[in-house]
Design a protein around this motif. Structure first.
Motif, PDB file in Angstrom:
ATOM      1  N   VAL A  69       1.125  -1.140  -0.291  1.00 41.67           N
ATOM      2  CA  VAL A  69      -0.135  -0.423  -0.338  1.00 41.67           C
ATOM      3  C   VAL A  69       0.960   1.260  -0.150  1.00 41.67           C
ATOM      4  N   ALA A  70       2.079   1.423   0.783  1.00 44.97           N
ATOM      5  CA  ALA A  70       2.956   2.422   0.571  1.00 44.97           C
ATOM      6  C   ALA A  70       3.198   2.507  -0.150  1.00 44.97           C
ATOM      7  N   ASP A  71       3.835   1.444  -1.643  1.00 44.76           N
ATOM      8  CA  ASP A  71       4.585   1.516  -2.745  1.00 44.76           C
ATOM      9  C   ASP A  71       3.258   2.095  -3.976  1.00 44.76           C
ATOM     10  N   LEU A  72       2.162   1.821  -3.702  1.00 40.93           N
ATOM     11  CA  LEU A  72       0.845   2.554  -4.201  1.00 40.93           C
ATOM     12  C   LEU A  72       0.467   3.964  -3.849  1.00 40.93           C
ATOM     13  N   ALA A  73       1.461   3.943  -2.736  1.00 43.24           N
ATOM     14  CA  ALA A  73       0.811   5.717  -3.031  1.00 43.24           C
ATOM     15  C   ALA A  73       1.654   5.972  -3.278  1.00 43.24           C
ATOM     16  N   ALA A  74       2.933   5.661  -3.339  1.00 43.26           N
ATOM     17  CA  ALA A  74       3.738   6.708  -3.548  1.00 43.26           C
ATOM     18  C   ALA A  74       4.207   7.158  -5.295  1.00 43.26           C
ATOM     19  N   LEU A  75       3.250   5.597  -5.746  1.00 47.11           N
ATOM     20  CA  LEU A  75       2.583   6.100  -6.918  1.00 47.11           C
ATOM     21  C   LEU A  75       2.026   6.894  -7.516  1.00 47.11           C
ATOM     22  N   ASP A  76       0.406   6.772  -6.466  1.00 51.13           N
ATOM     23  CA  ASP A  76      -0.449   7.576  -6.593  1.00 51.13           C
ATOM     24  C   ASP A  76       0.274   9.507  -7.290  1.00 51.13           C
TER      25      ASP A  76
ATOM     26  N   ASP B 148       0.804   2.599 -13.605  1.00 49.58           N
ATOM     27  CA  ASP B 148       2.045   1.379 -12.689  1.00 49.58           C
ATOM     28  C   ASP B 148       1.364   1.586 -12.065  1.00 49.58           C
ATOM     29  N   ARG B 149       0.454   1.872 -11.037  1.00 47.65           N
ATOM     30  CA  ARG B 149      -0.154   1.683  -9.642  1.00 47.65           C
ATOM     31  C   ARG B 149      -1.234   0.571 -10.383  1.00 47.65           C
ATOM     32  N   ASN B 150      -2.401   0.634 -10.546  1.00 50.65           N
ATOM     33  CA  ASN B 150      -2.874  -0.461 -11.111  1.00 50.65           C
ATOM     34  C   ASN B 150      -1.487  -1.528 -11.751  1.00 50.65           C
ATOM     35  N   GLU B 151      -1.047  -1.648 -11.971  1.00 56.65           N
ATOM     36  CA  GLU B 151       0.206  -2.404 -12.897  1.00 56.65           C
ATOM     37  C   GLU B 151       0.260  -3.735 -11.465  1.00 56.65           C
ATOM     38  N   LEU B 152       1.045  -2.648 -10.624  1.00 54.83           N
ATOM     39  CA  LEU B 152       1.049  -3.041  -8.742  1.00 54.83           C
ATOM     40  C   LEU B 152       0.567  -3.908  -8.545  1.00 54.83           C
ATOM     41  N   ILE B 153      -0.637  -3.953  -8.727  1.00 59.30           N
ATOM     42  CA  ILE B 153      -1.928  -4.304  -7.967  1.00 59.30           C
ATOM     43  C   ILE B 153      -1.986  -5.648  -8.986  1.00 59.30           C
TER      44      ILE B 153
ATOM     45  N   LYS C 156       0.271  -7.563 -10.180  1.00 59.78           N
ATOM     46  CA  LYS C 156       1.251  -8.302 -10.516  1.00 59.78           C
ATOM     47  C   LYS C 156       1.335  -8.843  -9.112  1.00 59.78           C
ATOM     48  N   ASN C 157       0.833  -8.243  -7.770  1.00 56.52           N
ATOM     49  CA  ASN C 157       0.826  -9.278  -6.429  1.00 56.52           C
ATOM     50  C   ASN C 157      -0.499  -9.674  -6.707  1.00 56.52           C
ATOM     51  N   LYS C 158      -1.764 -10.040  -7.409  1.00 55.75           N
ATOM     52  CA  LYS C 158      -3.080 -10.810  -7.201  1.00 55.75           C
ATOM     53  C   LYS C 158      -2.917 -12.099  -6.228  1.00 55.75           C
ATOM     54  N   PRO C 159      -1.329 -12.665  -6.401  1.00 53.30           N
ATOM     55  CA  PRO C 159      -1.142 -13.782  -5.605  1.00 53.30           C
ATOM     56  C   PRO C 159      -1.041 -13.262  -4.168  1.00 53.30           C
TER      57      PRO C 159
ATOM     58  N   PHE D 156      -5.160  -4.621  -0.403  1.00 53.95           N
ATOM     59  CA  PHE D 156      -4.653  -5.699   0.825  1.00 53.95           C
ATOM     60  C   PHE D 156      -5.039  -6.378   1.614  1.00 53.95           C
ATOM     61  N   ASP D 157      -6.249  -5.177   1.323  1.00 52.99           N
ATOM     62  CA  ASP D 157      -6.653  -4.805   2.889  1.00 52.99           C
ATOM     63  C   ASP D 157      -7.146  -6.264   2.842  1.00 52.99           C
ATOM     64  N   TYR D 158      -7.151  -6.908   3.873  1.00 54.98           N
ATOM     65  CA  TYR D 158      -8.525  -8.970   3.480  1.00 54.98           C
ATOM     66  C   TYR D 158      -9.796  -8.255   4.226  1.00 54.98           C
ATOM     67  N   MET D 159     -10.163  -7.328   5.163  1.00 54.67           N
ATOM     68  CA  MET D 159     -11.369  -6.807   5.638  1.00 54.67           C
ATOM     69  C   MET D 159     -12.051  -6.511   4.637  1.00 54.67           C
ATOM     70  N   ASN D 160     -11.509  -6.553   2.491  1.00 52.20           N
ATOM     71  CA  ASN D 160     -12.212  -5.569   1.839  1.00 52.20           C
ATOM     72  C   ASN D 160     -12.272  -6.743   0.422  1.00 52.20           C
ATOM     73  N   PHE D 161     -12.211  -8.262   1.153  1.00 54.42           N
ATOM     74  CA  PHE D 161     -12.254  -9.378   0.254  1.00 54.42           C
ATOM     75  C   PHE D 161     -12.997 -10.209   0.616  1.00 54.42           C
ATOM     76  N   ARG D 162     -13.997 -10.787  -0.625  1.00 58.41           N
ATOM     77  CA  ARG D 162     -15.169 -11.430  -0.427  1.00 58.41           C
ATOM     78  C   ARG D 162     -15.559 -13.032  -1.290  1.00 58.41           C
ATOM     79  N   VAL D 163     -15.553 -13.782  -1.042  1.00 61.75           N
ATOM     80  CA  VAL D 163     -16.082 -14.749  -2.030  1.00 61.75           C
ATOM     81  C   VAL D 163     -16.468 -14.853  -2.839  1.00 61.75           C
ATOM     82  N   CYS D 164     -17.092 -14.316  -4.101  1.00 60.96           N
ATOM     83  CA  CYS D 164     -17.885 -14.538  -5.570  1.00 60.96           C
ATOM     84  C   CYS D 164     -17.248 -15.564  -6.105  1.00 60.96           C
ATOM     85  N   GLY D 165     -18.448 -16.671  -6.588  1.00 62.85           N
ATOM     86  CA  GLY D 165     -18.765 -16.938  -8.034  1.00 62.85           C
ATOM     87  C   GLY D 165     -18.474 -16.145  -9.259  1.00 62.85           C
TER      88      GLY D 165
END
Length: 285
Positions: free
Chosen positions: A38-45, A52-57, A59-62, A118-127
């Motif tokens: 998130v710190a890296d994203l903030a710097a890019l933004d 570049d910010r969105n590309e970093l997101i 890239k880190n899907k895993p 990358f905040d797990y509180m924003n994650f949901r499981v959806c088909g």
């Protein structure tokens, strides 16, 4: 839709069925990496480098996919929105608030909630049946506050999309005997609009196999309810071991269908609650 108590769960928990807890060190390492990303994203933004910010997101899907087995364990392997397993196609880790861009009801685009990527509180499981159509759709009510990285206020946004980790949102959904999602009785005009828009965007009614599966559960529960009342009447006439055994059998089957781990348990519970019978309501949980 089922309620998931995400705020009080962690991958380190030892009481989640079918889940091998993470060591504390592993969880802390995951959180630390999220913080650095998130710190890296903030710097890019801040530098105006949105691509570049969105590309970093991307890239880190895993990184967020590491939590997918845990998120599924929280719902007994069910999609949080449709409450089925295989029927709604394979699962995605859905970002409730879109991470790169969002779309309004009119289709207008604004920047996404990249700081929650990358905040797990924003994650949901959806088909992916529903998730593919949702995409970046996240409209807010006209006049609503809109959260930003500089002035976060997600809890104050008046959002259309219902959230499985919000118990109040989950309570707004009811079902009819045809297997369709409908607003709960007593819902306000705004709440009814939210239910309708959510069902449309996630294809909760449009996807015919899902509606048909709900209809079958409703019919199954309805048949058991008829058996319940018939056996109950026979028991009231006097000592009747056969009727008492039938009553116990029906109660057991209804408990199975309304168990939170069962597919479409919310449909089964709603079918019971509509009868407004104290004994049936107890079975609904």
């Amino acid at each position: 839709m089922i309620w998931i108590d995400l705020a009080h769960k962690r991958p380190t928990d030892t009481d989640i069925p079918n889940w091998t807890p993470w060591p504390q060190e592993q969880w802390h390492a995951w959180l630390d990496k999220s913080k650095h990303l998130v710190a890296d994203l903030a710097a890019l933004d801040a530098a105006g480098k949105r691509e570049d910010r969105n590309e970093l997101i991307d890239k880190n899907k895993p990184h967020w996919d590491q939590l997918k087995p845990w998120l599924l364990a929280l719902s007994a392997g069910k999609c949080w929105f449709s409450e089925v397993r295989e029927l709604y196609s394979h699962y995605d880790v859905e970002h409730f608030r879109p991470k790169k861009e969002t779309r309004t009801l009119a289709g207008e685009v604004r920047d996404g909630y990249w700081w929650l990527a990358f905040d797990y509180m924003n994650f949901r499981v959806c088909g992916n049946v529903g998730n593919r159509k949702k995409g970046g759709w996240f409209p807010l009510k006209e006049g609503s506050l809109c959260s930003t990285f500089a002035a976060p206020c997600e809890e104050s946004e008046a959002r259309y999309l219902l959230d499985p980790i919000d118990d109040d949102d989950v309570s707004l959904i009811a079902f009819d005997e045809e297997g369709k999602v409908i607003p709960s009785p007593g819902a306000s005009a705004w709440e009814q609009e939210r239910v309708t828009e959510t069902a449309n965007r996630l294809k909760l009614n449009e996807y015919a196999p899902l509606a048909e599966a709900r209809r079958k559960v409703w019919q199954k529960v309805d048949s058991l309810i008829q058996d319940f009342f018939a056996a109950k009447y026979r028991c009231q006439l006097g000592n009747n071991p056969a009727a008492k055994a039938k009553l116990s059998e029906v109660r057991s089957r209804l408990r199975e269908l309304t168990n939170p781990g069962a597919e479409l348990s919310a449909v089964a519970r709603w079918c019971l609650l509509l009868r407004n019978d104290p004994q049936l309501s107890k079975l609904a949980g």
